[in-house]
Design an enzyme around this catalytic site. Structure first.
Site, PDB file in Angstrom:
ATOM      1  N   ASN A 212      33.108  51.118  49.670  1.00 32.22           N
ATOM      2  CA  ASN A 212      34.154  50.151  50.032  1.00 32.22           C
ATOM      3  C   ASN A 212      33.504  48.863  50.499  1.00 32.22           C
ATOM      4  O   ASN A 212      32.391  48.881  51.039  1.00 32.22           O
ATOM      5  CB  ASN A 212      34.992  50.726  51.181  1.00 32.22           C
TER       6      ASN A 212
ATOM      7  N   MET B  85      44.380  48.657  49.865  1.00 35.77           N
ATOM      8  CA  MET B  85      44.911  48.542  51.214  1.00 35.77           C
ATOM      9  C   MET B  85      45.720  49.775  51.651  1.00 35.77           C
ATOM     10  O   MET B  85      46.625  49.667  52.481  1.00 35.77           O
ATOM     11  CB  MET B  85      45.746  47.259  51.338  1.00 35.77           C
ATOM     12  N   ARG B  86      45.370  50.951  51.126  1.00 31.49           N
ATOM     13  CA  ARG B  86      45.987  52.199  51.603  1.00 31.49           C
ATOM     14  C   ARG B  86      44.906  53.014  52.288  1.00 31.49           C
ATOM     15  O   ARG B  86      43.789  53.143  51.761  1.00 31.49           O
ATOM     16  CB  ARG B  86      46.566  53.023  50.440  1.00 31.49           C
TER      17      ARG B  86
ATOM     18  N   GLU C 169      31.169  38.201  49.600  1.00 36.64           N
ATOM     19  CA  GLU C 169      31.533  39.523  49.083  1.00 36.64           C
ATOM     20  C   GLU C 169      31.199  39.615  47.600  1.00 36.64           C
ATOM     21  O   GLU C 169      30.713  40.648  47.111  1.00 36.64           O
ATOM     22  CB  GLU C 169      33.029  39.798  49.300  1.00 36.64           C
TER      23      GLU C 169
ATOM     24  N   THR D  53      33.365  34.632  49.248  1.00 37.81           N
ATOM     25  CA  THR D  53      32.277  34.188  48.367  1.00 37.81           C
ATOM     26  C   THR D  53      31.044  35.077  48.535  1.00 37.81           C
ATOM     27  O   THR D  53      30.389  35.441  47.553  1.00 37.81           O
ATOM     28  CB  THR D  53      31.924  32.718  48.680  1.00 37.81           C
TER      29      THR D  53
ATOM     30  N   GLY E 241      42.168  41.159  43.369  1.00 41.67           N
ATOM     31  CA  GLY E 241      41.063  41.840  42.704  1.00 41.67           C
ATOM     32  C   GLY E 241      39.863  40.967  42.411  1.00 41.67           C
ATOM     33  O   GLY E 241      39.132  41.221  41.450  1.00 41.67           O
TER      34      GLY E 241
ATOM     35  N   ASP F 277      36.807  52.576  57.751  1.00 45.20           N
ATOM     36  CA  ASP F 277      35.777  51.526  57.794  1.00 45.20           C
ATOM     37  C   ASP F 277      34.528  51.994  58.538  1.00 45.20           C
ATOM     38  O   ASP F 277      33.925  51.265  59.332  1.00 45.20           O
ATOM     39  CB  ASP F 277      36.343  50.233  58.412  1.00 45.20           C
TER      40      ASP F 277
ATOM     41  N   HIS G  45      34.243  45.680  53.147  1.00 46.94           N
ATOM     42  CA  HIS G  45      35.079  45.342  54.304  1.00 46.94           C
ATOM     43  C   HIS G  45      34.663  43.965  54.826  1.00 46.94           C
ATOM     44  O   HIS G  45      33.459  43.693  54.947  1.00 46.94           O
ATOM     45  CB  HIS G  45      34.896  46.406  55.396  1.00 46.94           C
TER      46      HIS G  45
HETATM   47  C1  GAR Z   1      38.555  41.301  50.502  1.00 44.60           C
HETATM   48  O1  GAR Z   1      38.270  40.324  51.472  1.00 44.60           O
HETATM   49  C2  GAR Z   1      38.171  42.673  50.998  1.00 44.60           C
HETATM   50  O2  GAR Z   1      36.999  42.681  51.757  1.00 44.60           O
HETATM   51  C3  GAR Z   1      39.357  43.014  51.852  1.00 44.60           C
HETATM   52  O3  GAR Z   1      40.464  42.558  51.132  1.00 44.60           O
HETATM   53  C4  GAR Z   1      40.073  41.437  50.325  1.00 44.60           C
HETATM   54  C5  GAR Z   1      40.455  41.735  48.888  1.00 44.60           C
HETATM   55  O4  GAR Z   1      40.263  40.607  48.073  1.00 44.60           O
HETATM   56  N1  GAR Z   1      39.429  44.420  52.093  1.00 44.60           N
HETATM   57  C6  GAR Z   1      39.951  44.968  53.172  1.00 44.60           C
HETATM   58  O5  GAR Z   1      40.432  44.310  54.080  1.00 44.60           O
HETATM   59  C7  GAR Z   1      39.905  46.477  53.184  1.00 44.60           C
HETATM   60  N2  GAR Z   1      40.530  46.981  54.370  1.00 44.60           N
HETATM   61  P1  GAR Z   1      40.214  40.774  46.479  1.00 44.60           P
HETATM   62  O6  GAR Z   1      41.463  41.557  46.059  1.00 44.60           O
HETATM   63  O7  GAR Z   1      40.259  39.363  45.977  1.00 44.60           O
HETATM   64  O8  GAR Z   1      38.956  41.491  46.130  1.00 44.60           O
END
Ligand code: GAR
Length: 197
Positions: A107, A90-91, A174, A172, A12, A145, A109
């Site tokens: 979202n 991740m669902r 993100e 970073t 998270g 996506d 990605h």
């Molecule tokens: C992040 O890199 C996000 O972009 C990716 O999972 C990670 C979660 O990190 N999301 C996906 O791959 C969605 N299909 P976090 O729990 O530390 O935010």
């Protein structure tokens, strides 16, 4: 002020970046952090911050995504969110759920969409010999996506990058991109944000 539900499955860190930005005159506040995984680090962090949490385990609903999604909506109903931010959730969600939240769910990605939908985005960018990589925030539609792009942050891949170093470098970015997009989106501004790392 918009009420935001944030969905996480893991640590998270994006959820934390969003919550930490939601102070002062920010147009939104987190009303609940929801996870399909009771052990998600993000749930413990939100609880410790005094943010409401919900856990909706997907495992009692094998092969029945609509039933899982009905449980998600029941949990959400207790918190009256105006919109949903997926942050490492991740669902896969079906059209039933994405249509219900159309225009109100975003979202993040870890790729420069439309490249590399799905998993293993960093390894795929390296294998393709790409020079640019990054992350995208987009509105969620029924297709995985996909959906209108609200922002992208990009970086230059270096000779030494591995999937792990790229994942860390993109993460970073993100943490900068997602809060910047949410500030606009929650203020009904859909003009895209572009950042260069
Ligand atoms: C992040 O890199 C996000 O972009 C990716 O999972 C990670 C979660 O990190 N999301 C996906 O791959 C969605 N299909 P976090 O729990 O530390 O935010």
């Amino acid at each position: 002020t918009k009420r935001i539900a944030i969905f996480v499955s893991g640590g998270g860190s994006n959820m934390r970046a969003l919550v930490e930005d939601m102070t002062g005159d920010h147009p939104a506040r987190a009303c609940v952090v929801l996870s399909n995984n009771a052990d998600a680090g993000g749930i413990a962090w939100a609880r410790a911050r005094g943010i409401a949490t919900e856990v909706v385990d997907h495992r009692p609903f094998p092969g029945d995504r609509p039933a899982f999604e009905a449980a998600l909506n029941s949990a959400l109903d207790r918190h009256c969110p105006d919109m949903i931010c997926l942050a490492g959730f991740m669902r896969k969600l079906t059209g039933g759920f994405t249509d219900h939240w159309a225009g109100r769910m975003i979202n993040i990605h870890p790729s420069l969409l439309p490249k590399y939908k799905g998993l293993h985005t960093h390894a795929r960018a390296l294998e393709a010999g790409d020079t640019q990589h990054g992350c995208t925030v987009h509105e969620v539609t029924a297709a995985l996506d996909d959906g209108p792009i609200l922002g992208q942050a990009s970086l230059t891949i270096s000779q030494d990058d591995t999937p792990d170093t790229l994942a860390a470098r993109v993460l970073t970015l993100e943490h900068q991109l997602y809060p910047a997009v949410l500030r606009r989106f929650a203020a009904d501004d859909r003009s895209p944000v572009f950042l260069q790392g």
